[in-house]
Design an enzyme around this catalytic site. Structure first.
Site, PDB file in Angstrom:
ATOM      1  N   GLU A   1       0.838  -1.210   0.000  1.00 55.83           N
ATOM      2  CA  GLU A   1       0.000   0.000   0.000  1.00 55.83           C
ATOM      3  C   GLU A   1       0.872   1.259   0.000  1.00 55.83           C
ATOM      4  O   GLU A   1       0.633   2.201  -0.757  1.00 55.83           O
ATOM      5  CB  GLU A   1      -0.916   0.009   1.235  1.00 55.83           C
ATOM      6  CG  GLU A   1      -1.713   1.305   1.351  1.00 55.83           C
ATOM      7  CD  GLU A   1      -2.678   1.342   2.541  1.00 55.83           C
ATOM      8  OE1 GLU A   1      -2.563   0.456   3.428  1.00 55.83           O
ATOM      9  OE2 GLU A   1      -3.532   2.234   2.576  1.00 55.83           O
TER      10      GLU A   1
ATOM     11  N   GLN B   1       0.623  28.039  -7.165  1.00 54.40           N
ATOM     12  CA  GLN B   1       1.263  29.359  -7.131  1.00 54.40           C
ATOM     13  C   GLN B   1       1.661  29.813  -8.539  1.00 54.40           C
ATOM     14  O   GLN B   1       1.450  30.967  -8.917  1.00 54.40           O
ATOM     15  CB  GLN B   1       2.500  29.294  -6.216  1.00 54.40           C
ATOM     16  CG  GLN B   1       3.078  30.650  -5.859  1.00 54.40           C
ATOM     17  CD  GLN B   1       2.139  31.468  -4.981  1.00 54.40           C
ATOM     18  OE1 GLN B   1       1.234  30.927  -4.339  1.00 54.40           O
ATOM     19  NE2 GLN B   1       2.328  32.779  -4.971  1.00 54.40           N
TER      20      GLN B   1
END
Ligand SMILES: Cc1cc2nc3c(=O)[nH]c(=O)nc-3n(C[C@H](O)[C@H](O)[C@H](O)COP(=O)(O)OP(=O)(O)OC[C@H]3O[C@@H](n4cnc5c(N)ncnc54)[C@H](O)[C@@H]3O)c2cc1C
Length: 392
Positions: free
Chosen positions: A255, A349
């Protein structure tokens, strides 16, 4: 200006072969043509359609690493790694990656590894065919990082167990047809008293108590589940009784590596998007990419991507060759999840006000990435594992 991420044709880096790269191209085409155009609608609906499991099954994606005798593709773990990375790199939203990934990457692997031939037929075959959706249930309202403190109990009764308790934050939890569920079969013993039972939708006393609203992963259904005297038959015990902790630990490595690869894919997507935007958007009469500040942001994004990719591929090579990769997987998970948040933030940004707008998608990637340092073991837990590995 040259584009770093398109730096020419390269041979696949090991352990990837041409066959794996063909799969990468197939996943990319699928995501770009069938997922990306629809996913904003799915995000708003807070669920991608169930038919996506059918379509993924039809294309063989739900059984990449499983044997052909069970309906799988007969591939290897590296095929699954390509699938996890490319879903994100091609621009699939985190919710789709989470829902399909929980099914292929965390809920069905323990059935394959620890299940009986009969369980393979009842659960794995229909899961590979997209007929039954799988979820993994470990976390509880009172037990997340501290897995050993789970309180859902399974009491022996005639012919099986009686399960009482609850699970939370379960990916696919609302519509899962079966749940690979951690239960306490011995009151004492912490780790030593945990077993796994497969609970099935429709069993009396099995209830989806809530669908949870989240910061990101909007198109995946995250559920809270309640169990009241659910009778689970003997044949639904997965692996050995009281040895469930082994299953949890085996599963965590895979995982965490898949999460690392997903973050690498997301960083790759952010970098490509940001470079394209920096070349096109103009300010003060110039492309914004000609400003040193923007170039440096791009350079930092590229560096994090390369570092994360190198760490994740190194861990994949070790795991794939059957070696212990605890330190490498843990470090890759820790580094890439935080790096993906920072990279997505820089992408927002670079896009300025448009980065804050839904249609430009980078805001969604930032929200989706924020789960990374929490899910599958938090940053703090990763640091504990790494630090203790040095005998500290
Ligand atoms: C969207 C989503 C999907 C998820 N999907 C699944 C799923 O499908 N199946 C499933 O079983 N679970 C799932 N989870 C659960 C996830 O794995 C847990 O949220 C995670 O393990 C953290 O547990 P917790 O939330 O209880 O946090 P806690 O364990 O309560 O931690 C809270 C804070 O304390 C810190 N902390 C805890 N212990 C220590 C320590 N020893 N040292 C230092 N700091 C510590 C943590 O790092 C964290 O900052 C999902 C979670 C989310 C949000």
């Amino acid at each position: 200006m040259s584009v770093i991420s398109d730096s020419g044709v390269r041979a696949p880096s090991p352990p990837f072969t041409d066959e794996h790269e063909d799969l990468r191209a197939t996943v990319r085409r699928w995501v770009e043509s069938e997922i990306v155009p629809e996913q904003d609608t799915w995000e708003r609906r807070r669920e991608f359609p169930r038919e996506l499991f059918d379509r993924a099954a039809e294309l063989g994606f739900l059984g990449l690493k499983y044997p052909e005798r069970l309906g799988g593709q007969g591939g290897d773990a590296v095929h699954d790694a390509v699938w996890a990375e490319e879903l994100a790199a091609a621009g699939a939203c985190g919710g789709v990656g989470a829902g399909l990934g929980a099914h292929t990457g965390i809920a069905t692997p323990p059935i394959f590894s620890f299940g009986t031939a009969e369980q393979h037929e009842r659960f794995l075959r229909p899961a590979i065919a997209g007929e039954r959706i799988a979820a993994l249930g470990i976390t509880e309202p009172g037990a997340g990082s501290d897995v050993a403190s789970i309180r859902t109990t399974a009491k022996r009764v005639d012919g099986g167990w009686l399960v009482n308790g609850s699970k939370t934050f379960i990916t696919n939890g609302v519509r899962a047809d079966f749940l690979v569920c951690a239960v306490r079969t011995r009151p004492e013993g912490g780790h030593a008293g945990i077993s796994f039972l497969i609970l099935e939708r429709g069993m009396e006393g099995y209830e989806v108590s809530r669908k949870l609203e989240k910061l990101g992963w909007h198109s995946s259904d995250t559920g809270e589940l309640a169990f009241t005297d659910v009778h689970v038959p003997e044949e639904n015990l997965l692996g050995a009784e009281n040895e469930g902790f082994k299953l949890i630990m085996a599963n965590f490595q895979w995982e965490r590596l898949l999460m690392a690869l997903g973050a690498v894919g997301a960083m790759d997507w952010c970098l490509r998007r940001s470079v394209a935007y920096a070349l096109e958007r103009r300010a003060f009469g110039r492309a914004i990419g000609s400003f040193q500040a923007i170039r440096h942001k791009i350079a930092e994004m590229a560096t994090k991507l390369e570092a994360g990719r190198a760490m994740s591929y190194a861990a994949l090579r070790l795991l794939d060759s059957g070696q212990d990769a605890l330190r490498e997987v843990t470090a890759a998970k820790l580094f890439t999840q935080r790096a993906a948040v920072e990279t997505a933030d820089e992408a927002v940004q670079i896009h300025g006000g448009y980065g804050y707008m839904r249609e430009y998608e980078v805001e969604r990637v930032l929200r989706d990435a924020r789960l990374g340092p929490i899910g599958g073991g938090t940053d703090e837990v990763m640091k504990e594992i790494l630090g203790r590995g040095f005998g500290l």
